[in-house]
Design a protein around this motif. Structure first.
Motif, mmCIF file in Angstrom:
data_model
loop_
_atom_site.group_PDB
_atom_site.id
_atom_site.type_symbol
_atom_site.label_atom_id
_atom_site.label_comp_id
_atom_site.label_asym_id
_atom_site.label_seq_id
_atom_site.Cartn_x
_atom_site.Cartn_y
_atom_site.Cartn_z
ATOM 1 N N PHE A 142 -16.322 -51.414 91.805
ATOM 2 C CA PHE A 142 -17.174 -52.570 91.523
ATOM 3 C C PHE A 142 -16.870 -53.148 90.153
ATOM 4 C CE2 PHE A 142 -19.826 -51.541 95.161
ATOM 5 C CZ PHE A 142 -20.429 -52.752 95.477
ATOM 6 N N LEU A 143 -16.729 -52.286 89.156
ATOM 7 C CA LEU A 143 -16.513 -52.761 87.795
ATOM 8 C C LEU A 143 -15.145 -53.423 87.641
ATOM 9 C CD1 LEU A 143 -17.981 -51.916 84.695
ATOM 10 C CD2 LEU A 143 -15.568 -51.337 84.539
ATOM 11 N N LYS A 144 -14.107 -52.784 88.157
ATOM 12 C CA LYS A 144 -12.755 -53.326 87.979
ATOM 13 C C LYS A 144 -12.559 -54.615 88.774
ATOM 14 C CE LYS A 144 -9.983 -51.582 85.867
ATOM 15 N NZ LYS A 144 -9.677 -51.725 84.418
ATOM 16 N N ALA A 145 -13.161 -54.693 89.969
ATOM 17 C CA ALA A 145 -13.019 -55.899 90.785
ATOM 18 C C ALA A 145 -14.044 -56.964 90.404
ATOM 19 C CB ALA A 145 -13.166 -55.551 92.262
ATOM 20 N N GLU A 146 -15.005 -56.597 89.532
ATOM 21 C CA GLU A 146 -16.109 -57.495 89.188
ATOM 22 C C GLU A 146 -16.759 -58.023 90.469
ATOM 23 O OE1 GLU A 146 -14.598 -60.441 86.525
ATOM 24 O OE2 GLU A 146 -14.441 -59.045 84.850
ATOM 25 N N PHE A 147 -17.022 -57.087 91.369
ATOM 26 C CA PHE A 147 -17.565 -57.420 92.688
ATOM 27 C C PHE A 147 -19.065 -57.592 92.565
ATOM 28 C CE2 PHE A 147 -18.500 -57.159 97.138
ATOM 29 C CZ PHE A 147 -17.331 -57.527 97.787
ATOM 30 N N SER A 148 -19.535 -58.822 92.694
ATOM 31 C CA SER A 148 -20.950 -59.110 92.464
ATOM 32 C C SER A 148 -21.532 -59.894 93.622
ATOM 33 C CB SER A 148 -21.115 -59.913 91.168
ATOM 34 O OG SER A 148 -22.442 -60.389 91.038
ATOM 35 N N ILE A 155 -10.779 -59.657 94.465
ATOM 36 C CA ILE A 155 -12.033 -59.432 95.185
ATOM 37 C C ILE A 155 -11.749 -58.870 96.569
ATOM 38 C CG2 ILE A 155 -14.014 -60.592 96.212
ATOM 39 C CD1 ILE A 155 -14.300 -60.326 93.260
ATOM 40 N N ILE A 156 -10.701 -59.369 97.215
ATOM 41 C CA ILE A 156 -10.336 -58.852 98.540
ATOM 42 C C ILE A 156 -9.945 -57.381 98.448
ATOM 43 C CG2 ILE A 156 -8.597 -58.960 100.367
ATOM 44 C CD1 ILE A 156 -10.631 -61.075 100.704
ATOM 45 N N ILE A 157 -9.091 -57.063 97.488
ATOM 46 C CA ILE A 157 -8.670 -55.665 97.315
ATOM 47 C C ILE A 157 -9.877 -54.789 96.990
ATOM 48 C CG2 ILE A 157 -7.309 -54.086 95.887
ATOM 49 C CD1 ILE A 157 -5.276 -56.384 95.554
ATOM 50 N N GLY A 158 -10.730 -55.282 96.071
ATOM 51 C CA GLY A 158 -11.934 -54.528 95.726
ATOM 52 C C GLY A 158 -12.843 -54.340 96.915
#
Length: 383
Positions: free
Chosen positions: A59-65, A222-225
């Motif tokens: 979540f942190l590395k992809a900045e998935f929000s 975002i897709i990879i995350g």
């Protein structure tokens, strides 16, 4: 002259030392948790901690929000993040729907449909936009060193306990039993229906976004995350026997703290139900939601400390902190009445083929519209 000449001697080394300290603390805390559950003969609990640790990093590395992606979609500027969120659900559903229907001791995230669900999800939607983070977002940003989100997390926990006291009355308002695709169509028919519903939702989102001239292409990161988050969510499901849940752990933490300072839950109906009663009486390390939450906190902390200056940003204005506190309280209360957050209710619910997941999404999206309009009152941008 180089700007580096103006840096106070030793400042860089001190900053790096702080980062190493928090990285070491995150790794040490995770190792201690792993040792404790393994000594207690709980290998599945160790897997939950590691799964949460991986989720915190992802979540942190992809900045998935979820919060920001919903806000961008509702403001008409971008649908990519929202579509990536649907991808996560599709990945998780491939495992959850058939396994929950076919394998003993596994179950999905299911809930009844009624006023409690709608009210809770709507209030949660308001709170997530004020706090600027949902259940998972609050957890990983707090772990990543955000003081503002630590305030949101503390209020989330308090609001969740309050919500547990009000849930029985909300359920008494009525409703209908859970509607689960696999119960009507079988495990594989249920999976097909769940994936079809996700495809239909994605098509509708794309159509709305194109009509506004908005972006519909999720960023590659975002897709990879999203793929990694989906796979880790499956791992958590396999280890815990049910879909990944965030907010029940907050409720247990809050109730245990309240009990320590003298609150008596013996007459609270929610805490007399089998699951909550067992969680309150037992060790925190026996609660699957708590284990994943701890892992996520420490995973985000480790990732943040290893890759950027940790917890050294200026505190935001008082109004922003007030928004974090109010948003946290609303999310905690709403999550209990609405049977979870973006993860437990939306991702887990839809991925289980339960209709309540889509009802939660619609109500929370409506609440987010209200929350977005309230943000400027707290000095926050509507974008």
């Amino acid at each position: 002259m180089s700007t580096a000449s103006f840096v106070e001697p030793g400042a860089g080394a001190t900053a790096a030392g702080i980062d190493r300290l928090f990285l070491g603390l995150a790794l040490a805390a995770t190792a201690i948790l792993l040792v404790l559950v393994l000594l207690d003969g709980q290998p599945a609990s160790a897997a939950l901690i590691l799964g949460g640790f991986g989720l915190g990093i992802a979540f942190l590395k992809a900045e998935f929000s979820y919060t920001a992606s919903w806000r961008r979609f509702l403001n008409g500027s971008d649908a990519g993040g929202l579509l990536a969120g649907l991808l996560v659900i599709a990945i998780v559903a491939i495992a959850v729907v058939p396994v929950a229907a076919l394998v003993p001791n596994f179950g999905g995230a299911i809930a009844p449909l009624g006023p409690s669900l709608v009210i809770g999800a709507f209030v949660f939607g308001i709170g997530m936009q004020l706090a600027n983070g949902c259940g998972s977002g609050t957890l990983y940003t707090a772990g990543g060193g955000s003081g503002r989100m630590l305030i949101a997390l503390a209020c989330f926990i308090a609001g969740s306990v309050a919500g547990s006291l009000h849930l029985p009355a909300a359920l008494a308002l009525g409703g209908i039993d859970p509607i689960i695709a696999s119960q009507y169509l079988g495990p594989w028919g249920g999976l097909a229906a769940t994936l079809a519903s996700l495809a239909l939702a994605a098509a509708l989102i794309v159509a709305i976004a194109r009509g506004r001239g908005a972006n519909i292409r999720p960023k590659r990161g975002i897709i990879i995350g999203g793929i990694i988050i989906g796979l880790l969510s499956i791992a958590v499901f396999i280890a815990g026997g049910h879909p990944w849940s965030v907010t029940f752990g907050f409720t247990v933490w809050g109730a245990k703290i309240a009990s320590l300072i003298g609150f008596d839950f013996s007459h609270a109906e929610f805490w007399q139900w089998a699951g909550p009663k067992r969680a309150l009486a037992g060790s925190i390390l026996s609660d699957t939601s708590s284990l994943t939450d701890f892992g996520m906190l420490f995973g985000a902390m480790a990732a943040a400390a290893a890759s950027k200056p940790f917890a050294r940003t200026a505190w935001p204005p008082v109004r922003s902190l007030a928004a974090a506190a109010i948003g946290g309280l609303l999310m905690g209360w709403g999550a209990r009445l609405g049977f979870g957050c973006n993860i437990g209710a939306f991702v887990g619910g839809v991925a289980s083929g339960s209709l309540h997941g889509w009802v939660w999404f619609a109500a929370a999206l409506g609440g987010s519209l209200v929350g977005i309009r309230l943000r400027p009152a707290f000095g926050l941008s509507r974008e």
